[in-house]
Scaffold this active site. Sequence first.
Site, PDB file in Angstrom:
ATOM      1  N   GLY A   7      41.867  88.876  72.992  1.00  0.00           N
ATOM      2  CA  GLY A   7      41.993  88.771  74.446  1.00  0.00           C
ATOM      3  C   GLY A   7      42.215  90.167  74.983  1.00  0.00           C
ATOM      4  O   GLY A   7      43.330  90.695  74.904  1.00  0.00           O
ATOM      5  N   ALA A  10      43.278  92.513  81.066  1.00  0.00           N
ATOM      6  CA  ALA A  10      44.132  93.596  81.547  1.00  0.00           C
ATOM      7  C   ALA A  10      45.161  94.026  80.485  1.00  0.00           C
ATOM      8  O   ALA A  10      45.189  95.186  80.062  1.00  0.00           O
ATOM      9  CB  ALA A  10      44.836  93.125  82.820  1.00  0.00           C
ATOM     10  N   ASN A 105      52.777  85.663  78.645  1.00  0.00           N
ATOM     11  CA  ASN A 105      53.674  84.875  79.490  1.00  0.00           C
ATOM     12  C   ASN A 105      53.499  83.402  79.155  1.00  0.00           C
ATOM     13  O   ASN A 105      52.434  82.982  78.679  1.00  0.00           O
ATOM     14  CB  ASN A 105      53.324  85.066  80.968  1.00  0.00           C
ATOM     15  CG  ASN A 105      53.797  86.409  81.499  1.00  0.00           C
ATOM     16  OD1 ASN A 105      54.727  87.003  80.969  1.00  0.00           O
ATOM     17  ND2 ASN A 105      53.150  86.878  82.554  1.00  0.00           N
ATOM     18  N   LYS A 189      62.022  85.607  80.491  1.00  0.00           N
ATOM     19  CA  LYS A 189      60.808  86.116  81.141  1.00  0.00           C
ATOM     20  C   LYS A 189      60.174  85.020  81.994  1.00  0.00           C
ATOM     21  O   LYS A 189      59.622  85.285  83.072  1.00  0.00           O
ATOM     22  CB  LYS A 189      59.811  86.626  80.091  1.00  0.00           C
ATOM     23  CG  LYS A 189      58.476  87.134  80.670  1.00  0.00           C
ATOM     24  CD  LYS A 189      58.615  88.475  81.368  1.00  0.00           C
ATOM     25  CE  LYS A 189      57.463  88.888  82.268  1.00  0.00           C
ATOM     26  NZ  LYS A 189      56.205  89.192  81.645  1.00  0.00           N
ATOM     27  N   ASN A 193      58.473  84.952  85.874  1.00  0.00           N
ATOM     28  CA  ASN A 193      57.152  84.407  86.237  1.00  0.00           C
ATOM     29  C   ASN A 193      57.275  83.167  87.125  1.00  0.00           C
ATOM     30  O   ASN A 193      56.483  82.985  88.049  1.00  0.00           O
ATOM     31  CB  ASN A 193      56.369  84.031  84.974  1.00  0.00           C
ATOM     32  CG  ASN A 193      56.159  85.203  84.043  1.00  0.00           C
ATOM     33  OD1 ASN A 193      56.377  85.099  82.844  1.00  0.00           O
ATOM     34  ND2 ASN A 193      55.777  86.341  84.595  1.00  0.00           N
ATOM     35  N   ASN A 197      55.949  85.355  90.202  1.00  0.00           N
ATOM     36  CA  ASN A 197      54.497  85.104  90.105  1.00  0.00           C
ATOM     37  C   ASN A 197      54.107  83.940  91.011  1.00  0.00           C
ATOM     38  O   ASN A 197      53.162  84.023  91.799  1.00  0.00           O
ATOM     39  CB  ASN A 197      54.087  84.763  88.666  1.00  0.00           C
ATOM     40  CG  ASN A 197      54.019  85.982  87.783  1.00  0.00           C
ATOM     41  OD1 ASN A 197      54.891  86.833  87.847  1.00  0.00           O
ATOM     42  ND2 ASN A 197      53.000  86.072  86.965  1.00  0.00           N
ATOM     43  N   SER A 260      50.411  89.060  88.257  1.00  0.00           N
ATOM     44  CA  SER A 260      49.105  88.716  87.672  1.00  0.00           C
ATOM     45  C   SER A 260      48.619  87.343  88.144  1.00  0.00           C
ATOM     46  O   SER A 260      47.420  87.126  88.284  1.00  0.00           O
ATOM     47  CB  SER A 260      49.153  88.788  86.139  1.00  0.00           C
ATOM     48  OG  SER A 260      50.181  87.976  85.640  1.00  0.00           O
TER      49      SER A 260
HETATM   50  P1  NAD Z   1      43.363  88.585  81.905  1.00  0.00           P
HETATM   51  O1  NAD Z   1      42.963  87.420  82.733  1.00  0.00           O
HETATM   52  O2  NAD Z   1      43.099  89.946  82.437  1.00  0.00           O
HETATM   53  O3  NAD Z   1      42.633  88.478  80.483  1.00  0.00           O
HETATM   54  C1  NAD Z   1      42.774  87.328  79.689  1.00  0.00           C
HETATM   55  C2  NAD Z   1      41.392  86.856  79.243  1.00  0.00           C
HETATM   56  O4  NAD Z   1      40.644  86.405  80.407  1.00  0.00           O
HETATM   57  C3  NAD Z   1      40.545  87.955  78.608  1.00  0.00           C
HETATM   58  O5  NAD Z   1      39.811  87.366  77.566  1.00  0.00           O
HETATM   59  C4  NAD Z   1      39.639  88.430  79.732  1.00  0.00           C
HETATM   60  O6  NAD Z   1      38.416  88.976  79.269  1.00  0.00           O
HETATM   61  C5  NAD Z   1      39.402  87.120  80.475  1.00  0.00           C
HETATM   62  N1  NAD Z   1      39.076  87.340  81.894  1.00  0.00           N
HETATM   63  C6  NAD Z   1      39.620  88.259  82.740  1.00  0.00           C
HETATM   64  N2  NAD Z   1      39.080  88.148  83.974  1.00  0.00           N
HETATM   65  C7  NAD Z   1      38.178  87.147  83.896  1.00  0.00           C
HETATM   66  C8  NAD Z   1      37.284  86.559  84.835  1.00  0.00           C
HETATM   67  N3  NAD Z   1      37.239  86.989  86.123  1.00  0.00           N
HETATM   68  N4  NAD Z   1      36.491  85.549  84.427  1.00  0.00           N
HETATM   69  C9  NAD Z   1      36.542  85.108  83.150  1.00  0.00           C
HETATM   70  N5  NAD Z   1      37.368  85.625  82.202  1.00  0.00           N
HETATM   71  C10 NAD Z   1      38.164  86.628  82.578  1.00  0.00           C
HETATM   72  O7  NAD Z   1      44.885  88.360  81.534  1.00  0.00           O
HETATM   73  P2  NAD Z   1      46.050  89.443  81.317  1.00  0.00           P
HETATM   74  O8  NAD Z   1      46.555  89.894  82.625  1.00  0.00           O
HETATM   75  O9  NAD Z   1      45.575  90.451  80.346  1.00  0.00           O
HETATM   76  O10 NAD Z   1      47.180  88.538  80.675  1.00  0.00           O
HETATM   77  C11 NAD Z   1      47.263  88.237  79.278  1.00  0.00           C
HETATM   78  C12 NAD Z   1      48.644  87.629  79.063  1.00  0.00           C
HETATM   79  O11 NAD Z   1      49.629  88.631  79.375  1.00  0.00           O
HETATM   80  C13 NAD Z   1      48.932  86.439  79.990  1.00  0.00           C
HETATM   81  O12 NAD Z   1      49.760  85.507  79.358  1.00  0.00           O
HETATM   82  C14 NAD Z   1      49.682  87.101  81.136  1.00  0.00           C
HETATM   83  O13 NAD Z   1      50.506  86.200  81.869  1.00  0.00           O
HETATM   84  C15 NAD Z   1      50.501  88.128  80.379  1.00  0.00           C
HETATM   85  N6  NAD Z   1      51.009  89.223  81.203  1.00  0.00           N
HETATM   86  C16 NAD Z   1      50.174  89.879  82.063  1.00  0.00           C
HETATM   87  C17 NAD Z   1      50.695  90.888  82.863  1.00  0.00           C
HETATM   88  C18 NAD Z   1      49.824  91.681  83.803  1.00  0.00           C
HETATM   89  O14 NAD Z   1      50.371  92.471  84.602  1.00  0.00           O
HETATM   90  N7  NAD Z   1      48.501  91.557  83.742  1.00  0.00           N
HETATM   91  C19 NAD Z   1      52.074  91.227  82.766  1.00  0.00           C
HETATM   92  C20 NAD Z   1      52.869  90.567  81.828  1.00  0.00           C
HETATM   93  C21 NAD Z   1      52.322  89.564  81.054  1.00  0.00           C
END
Ligand code: NAD
Length: 312
Positions: A7, A10, A105, A189, A193, A197, A260
């Site tokens: 994954g 972001a 999360n 945590k 959220n 969130n 997020s």
């Molecule tokens: P993300 O949505 O950016 O990525 C997760 C997956 O979704 C990846 O495989 C990505 O390629 C895919 N994806 C992203 N955008 C997409 C779209 N528009 N269409 C289809 N697929 C898409 O998620 P993240 O922010 O990296 O979060 C991962 C984990 O970390 C989650 O549990 C999140 O709650 C947690 N988290 C995130 C943050 C943050 O600031 N981003 C902070 C703390 C914890």
Amino acid sequence: MKFLVAGVGAMGTRFALKLKQAGNDVTVVDGWDLRLKSLKKDGLRANLDGQEVIEHVPAYGQTELPNNLRFDVVLFLTKSMQLEQMVKDLLPNFDGHTMALCLMNGIGHEQTLEKYLPKEQVFLGNTMWTAQMTRPDHVLLEDDGSCELSNVAPGEPQASQAKQLVEVLDKAGLKCHLLADPRYSVFRKGCVNGTLNTLCTLFECNLEEFSKTSHAHEMVVEVVKEFAAVGAKEGIDLDVDEAVHHVEDCYRVIGAHYPSMYQDLVKNNRRTEVDYINGYVASHGKKYGLKTPYCNLLTQEVHTKEDLQHAK
Ligand code: NAD
């Protein structure tokens, strides 16, 4: 150490980049075609603390990773609802020594991992770093943060492995701490959220704006109390005052950031992780005969917003 980051949206990009820059062997796997295309062509591209950076790493689709590849650690950073399919798809790449680390999360991910892997191979934690996808081929990484983790099953060798993981992540600049009880930390945590969130998504505001509203403190306290009540039924003695302080300290540390979940639903019209946050408290509260009116309503409201927007 040899990492597979499963994954690379972001947050996966933040961890993969930092681990690679620190000299670890990093491979990435993702299930979103558009993202994968750019990972294969251009590598991990991000604005990291104001500087444009690129790191090239081997990138595979979620179902195309060769079965003979082995890793010391598989780091799961999917969205909560994507985790189970990712674990199933990567099972051929696990052997008895592979560590499965989840820093996502949401509550209950260790149970998903333990359905497929021995508990001794499961490591759990969370992260206070932030990350934002600006385009399918680019991520914005700003703000300060940290992460924390521990082994789920007590004993050796997993306790020593957890220490080693902390050292490697910390050396990569990810400010990692060893936890005494990973489930306590996941609930704590969850309080962040389940308040910031969810509420910033519903009200379409950032943390700083929310912090200045007249009912912010009251809503945070009531939601945290519900997390604590459900946690108590699961053997977690959450300190409500400390957890409220932890939530409200985010106004100072993260400030004008949009969480997020806001980015998912408001900006990108994607369905959210609410079922694993407030929804976990609502459904488990019901199971334990507890009243959780705030979490029930917040879960329903987020789903209503998703439905009205026809979120994907
Ligand atoms: P993300 O949505 O950016 O990525 C997760 C997956 O979704 C990846 O495989 C990505 O390629 C895919 N994806 C992203 N955008 C997409 C779209 N528009 N269409 C289809 N697929 C898409 O998620 P993240 O922010 O990296 O979060 C991962 C984990 O970390 C989650 O549990 C999140 O709650 C947690 N988290 C995130 C943050 C943050 O600031 N981003 C902070 C703390 C914890």
